[in-house]
Design a protein around this motif. Structure first.
Motif, PDB file in Angstrom:
ATOM      1  N   LEU A   1       8.503  22.792  16.662  1.00  0.00           N
ATOM      2  CA  LEU A   1       9.736  23.446  16.197  1.00  0.00           C
ATOM      3  C   LEU A   1      10.206  24.454  17.244  1.00  0.00           C
ATOM      4  O   LEU A   1      11.374  24.483  17.631  1.00  0.00           O
ATOM      5  CB  LEU A   1       9.499  24.157  14.860  1.00  0.00           C
ATOM      6  CG  LEU A   1      10.726  24.855  14.273  1.00  0.00           C
ATOM      7  CD1 LEU A   1      11.703  23.836  13.692  1.00  0.00           C
ATOM      8  CD2 LEU A   1      10.351  25.867  13.194  1.00  0.00           C
TER       9      LEU A   1
ATOM     10  N   VAL B   1      14.710  12.799  12.042  1.00  0.00           N
ATOM     11  CA  VAL B   1      15.958  12.347  11.424  1.00  0.00           C
ATOM     12  C   VAL B   1      17.042  12.435  12.488  1.00  0.00           C
ATOM     13  O   VAL B   1      17.094  13.397  13.253  1.00  0.00           O
ATOM     14  CB  VAL B   1      16.302  13.188  10.170  1.00  0.00           C
ATOM     15  CG1 VAL B   1      16.340  14.672  10.478  1.00  0.00           C
ATOM     16  CG2 VAL B   1      17.630  12.746   9.558  1.00  0.00           C
ATOM     17  N   VAL B   2      17.861  11.392  12.570  1.00  0.00           N
ATOM     18  CA  VAL B   2      18.975  11.369  13.521  1.00  0.00           C
ATOM     19  C   VAL B   2      20.227  10.927  12.762  1.00  0.00           C
ATOM     20  O   VAL B   2      20.129  10.378  11.660  1.00  0.00           O
ATOM     21  CB  VAL B   2      18.688  10.412  14.708  1.00  0.00           C
ATOM     22  CG1 VAL B   2      17.488  10.874  15.525  1.00  0.00           C
ATOM     23  CG2 VAL B   2      18.506   8.975  14.241  1.00  0.00           C
TER      24      VAL B   2
ATOM     25  N   GLY C   1      20.723  14.055  18.823  1.00  0.00           N
ATOM     26  CA  GLY C   1      21.327  15.007  17.887  1.00  0.00           C
ATOM     27  C   GLY C   1      20.586  15.115  16.575  1.00  0.00           C
ATOM     28  O   GLY C   1      21.180  15.431  15.535  1.00  0.00           O
ATOM     29  N   GLY C   2      19.279  14.884  16.599  1.00  0.00           N
ATOM     30  CA  GLY C   2      18.497  14.891  15.372  1.00  0.00           C
ATOM     31  C   GLY C   2      17.651  16.132  15.185  1.00  0.00           C
ATOM     32  O   GLY C   2      17.815  17.137  15.882  1.00  0.00           O
ATOM     33  N   ALA C   3      16.757  16.079  14.206  1.00  0.00           N
ATOM     34  CA  ALA C   3      15.830  17.173  13.908  1.00  0.00           C
ATOM     35  C   ALA C   3      14.430  16.572  13.765  1.00  0.00           C
ATOM     36  O   ALA C   3      14.284  15.427  13.322  1.00  0.00           O
ATOM     37  CB  ALA C   3      16.232  17.888  12.616  1.00  0.00           C
ATOM     38  N   ILE C   4      13.412  17.368  14.108  1.00  0.00           N
ATOM     39  CA  ILE C   4      12.058  16.796  14.174  1.00  0.00           C
ATOM     40  C   ILE C   4      11.405  16.631  12.814  1.00  0.00           C
ATOM     41  O   ILE C   4      10.414  15.930  12.687  1.00  0.00           O
ATOM     42  CB  ILE C   4      11.126  17.613  15.095  1.00  0.00           C
ATOM     43  CG1 ILE C   4      10.916  19.033  14.535  1.00  0.00           C
ATOM     44  CG2 ILE C   4      11.655  17.656  16.526  1.00  0.00           C
ATOM     45  CD1 ILE C   4       9.705  19.727  15.115  1.00  0.00           C
ATOM     46  N   SER C   5      11.924  17.286  11.787  1.00  0.00           N
ATOM     47  CA  SER C   5      11.394  17.027  10.448  1.00  0.00           C
ATOM     48  C   SER C   5      12.505  16.786   9.449  1.00  0.00           C
ATOM     49  O   SER C   5      13.337  17.652   9.192  1.00  0.00           O
ATOM     50  CB  SER C   5      10.513  18.176   9.957  1.00  0.00           C
ATOM     51  OG  SER C   5      10.130  17.892   8.613  1.00  0.00           O
ATOM     52  N   ALA C   6      12.496  15.611   8.877  1.00  0.00           N
ATOM     53  CA  ALA C   6      13.478  15.262   7.848  1.00  0.00           C
ATOM     54  C   ALA C   6      13.008  15.705   6.480  1.00  0.00           C
ATOM     55  O   ALA C   6      13.782  16.211   5.675  1.00  0.00           O
ATOM     56  CB  ALA C   6      13.709  13.756   7.831  1.00  0.00           C
TER      57      ALA C   6
END
Lengths: 479, 479
Positions: free
Chosen positions: A443, A353-354, A426-431
């Motif tokens: 993680l 998710v970005v 600026g995202g995360a690897i799991s939405a």
């Protein structure tokens, strides 16, 4: 099996009843392997308690014998978070028998359910009371609400209703020491101290076992309209989203995007799905708008704004579903992505998710870098563009995946490309899929060490002996 | 002042600059007393850091010297949560200088703000970008968003948009040891481990200091309609709510109820407010419906459903606001409740929340029991009936409140009536105001000891030395 495990079986049977304990052997098979067949574990027992008190007694029993506890919902997770590891002393806890809908309140717009309740049964119970429970995802016919809560599941209705976290009012949780956290309250607001219930949502059963929940209901959508758009790129989809927000406002229900390669993978491998439109552009966007009032003419509103988008050169073509059957045929394509990908090759999937405005550059960069590094990979993409969550999937010819070590190295290479680009934007690897086993190394690689330390502190606080779903989120030896 | 406090002033000035440290004396007055004047504390210094790094440095400085830290927003809280206690070694941290709106993204529907930003400034920055930030409450012209987040503030838009918690996407927090939790991400979904940010929302500054946030924005309401209803009771209001849900659906924006006694207290004491309707029934309900589309005729929809409610005997009278001025005049009554009550006597207020369907019995029982126990109390009520949150307020003649000990005993007696009835109806003693100093004894009295223990465990984990806003939520010696 050692004597101590025989004793454990007897002890567990004394709590839940003989027929609700499954000993090692073929009857256990569906519980010790994840649904995709990637993780194969072992269990001294699979137990099916019939009440919160029985869950608590099982947890205490396991704690006293240092048996690891693996809570499992419908076993439909994407990251192996509900699969036992290969130690012999695991006890898998299934809540299949705790599936009651305890209460539906149309006035308060709440439903109280036990954690083993199948998601589709929650939806149906709401519908029967003329209300709406919006959580919807591919596995809804077999996943359990306790598992949805423990993974903070997403799905196709997040844009309007939020993820599972936003739908949970109250929770009952059995803690690692057998105490029961009794937060099963049907309250719309509650500022009495720390938000403990929030910790258990998305914790993948590593802090406790969710046994019941009070969930929010909504007014059901009574009018809807759906269109499929053919687009040149993700930036056009984002511009159309902004136009929709200005015109249909909060009637926007779903915005699902698929790459041409994604739809081709379905067309080639899923015989029961027909693609009800020609593939002439690189991207396809499903737009669904809904209204809680009956008889609202959304077709015209949608046709107007999308017609203007076409005139502005944002869309190559717009297909407005003129009836429910057409809308269903379009949704059928979207709902076949997992099946199509699984049939098309070895699946290296991602759940990044970005920030919304970074999606176009994210997708472009990731695709280019994967194709440069792994020229034989087929990169397909689909996702929830209104949430910033486009799943990037590399499909690898299974003939190239015979050697486990080489396959693992390939997966790592692709993951690192996606994760680095996610972090750069600026995202995360799991939405929405979570961490489980699959993503724990990733993680650790991309997360601020401070954050990991805080999470490990919380884990130690709630589970000092490290018996609650060990090896998930953090990897082995976390607690 | 002792030498060590003189040294502390010098050390703090070295971090934030001389002119941003306020020494004990008259300049400190507005920071060491809560706005209602109930709690009077002391501080070795009030400091105004200009950046997150300065906040972290101040926190580390205080930690090394065992100085207690009291984060304070706009000092508009209802429970004394931002007021220092009377130990001399408190350091009050104000974020007035950190008030920048860092970013507004109309595409992503997000706004990034520093914690010292005034709520009205957040609303205005959203409006300037043609977006809407829905949090709205009486103190919005002076409260700060960091304080709103730390109290998980409610207000008049919760029914449709949820409390502050639901509006927060990302948070930056300075922890008790000076580390910075960097969760300042503009992500709509994030399932990478435990939901740490949730712990800080509503924690009243006892676990860390919120320094910045990413908040959700929405499509602005462009059409609206408002009506005032005269009712015989709360049960009629609930039935009307249900009818509204079936007809205007999720256009329902606000449902605010007031007792006749509440409006009379305003009429008698607030000269600048005129009551624009006659008081002929025991209860008054404001109904506001809004739509994100312009030009939607909501007046007619509202008139129809409310007309039917009148015919069904649910309402005695319906006054539809025919223009904005009329709507404002009706809202002005609602917004004057705090002022009216303060002018009417000594205020014993409550913030209970109960399941929606229990509100009628809750209100009836509480009023009867207070009047039986304290015949001279004037019981007035107002609140958010769609949230289950009716504020029950006992107004006591100030002439009867001269003796502090007797007054305290009277307050306790009334509180216990309300709290026992709240618990009996499955509710919680604070819906939106929080615990602070005012409610800490009451929290301990009605809360499951397990829950309190878990909260204390979390407190100890984040603040092992008990220096972060000590004495709030748990009472002294909590950590």
């Amino acid at each position: 099996m050692s004597d101590s495990f025989q004793d454990a079986l007897a002890g567990l049977a004394a709590i839940v009843g003989d027929k609700h304990v499954i000993a090692p052997g073929s009857d256990q098979e569906s519980y010790v392997v994840d649904w995709r067949g990637r993780y194969q574990g072992r269990a001294a027992a699979v137990v099916k308690p019939g009440s919160t008190a029985e869950v608590a007694a099982v947890v205490k029993f396991c704690g006293a014998r240092q048996l690891a506890i693996v809570p499992q919902g419908g076993n439909t997770g994407m990251c192996g978070a509900a699969t036992p590891d290969d130690r012999p002393g695991n006890v898998v806890i299934r809540l299949d028998r705790m599936r009651a809908v305890r209460d539906v309140s149309p006035l308060a717009d709440t439903i109280t359910v036990e954690a083993g309740c199948i998601l589709a049964d929650v939806q149906n119970a709401a519908r029967a009371a003329d209300r709406y429970f919006p959580l919807s995802l591919g596995a809804e016919g077999s996943c359990q609400i306790g598992g949805n809560i423990s993974t903070n599941a997403g799905g196709t209705a997040v844009l309007r209703y939020g993820p599972t976290r936003d739908l949970v009012l109250g929770l009952e949780v059995v803690l690692a020491d057998g105490r029961v956290f009794n937060g099963l309250r049907a309250l719309r607001k509650d500022n009495t101290g720390y938000a403990l219930k929030q910790l258990f949502i998305g914790a993948e059963g590593t802090l406790g076992i969710v046994t019941a929940a009070v969930l929010k209901l909504f007014a059901p959508p009574r009018s809807s309209a759906l269109a499929l758009l053919k687009l040149q790129g993700v930036e056009q989809a984002l511009e159309i989203m902004q136009r929709l927000r200005g015109t249909v406002g909060d009637r926007l229900g779903s915005l699902e995007i698929m790459s041409r390669s994604q739809i081709e993978a379905i067309a080639e491998t899923v015989p029961h799905v027909t693609i009800p439109f020609e593939l002439t552009t690189p991207w396809y966007l499903i737009v669904e708008v809904t209204d809680t009032l009956a008889g609202v003419d959304l077709d015209e509103a949608l046709a107007t704004v999308l017609g203007e988008a076409m005139e502005a050169g944002l869309a190559e073509d717009v297909i407005l579903a003129s009836n429910l059957a057409q809308a269903k045929a379009i949704w059928a394509v979207r709902h076949s992505v997992s099946e199509g990908n699984k049939r098309s090759g070895y699946v290296v999937s991602h759940d990044s998710v970005v920030p919304l405005e970074r999606q176009a550059v994210f997708v472009t960069n990731v695709e280019a870098r994967i194709k440069a590094a792994v020229p034989h990979a087929n990169v397909v993409m689909h996702g929830h563009i209104g949430d910033g969550n486009i799943h990037v999937i590399a499909l690898i010819d299974r003939a190239r995946c015979q050697d486990p070590a080489a396959t693992a190295a390939l997966v790592t290479e692709i993951n690192e490309i996606v994760d680095d680009e996610t972090a750069a934007q600026g995202g995360a690897i799991s939405a929405e899929h979570g961490i489980g086993i699959t993503n724990r190394g990733r993680l650790a690689r991309v997360t601020d060490p401070n954050d990991i330390e805080l999470m490990r502190d919380i884990k130690r606080l709630f589970d000092p002996n490290g018996l609650m779903n060990p090896g998930k989120i953090f990897g082995a030896g976390a607690a």
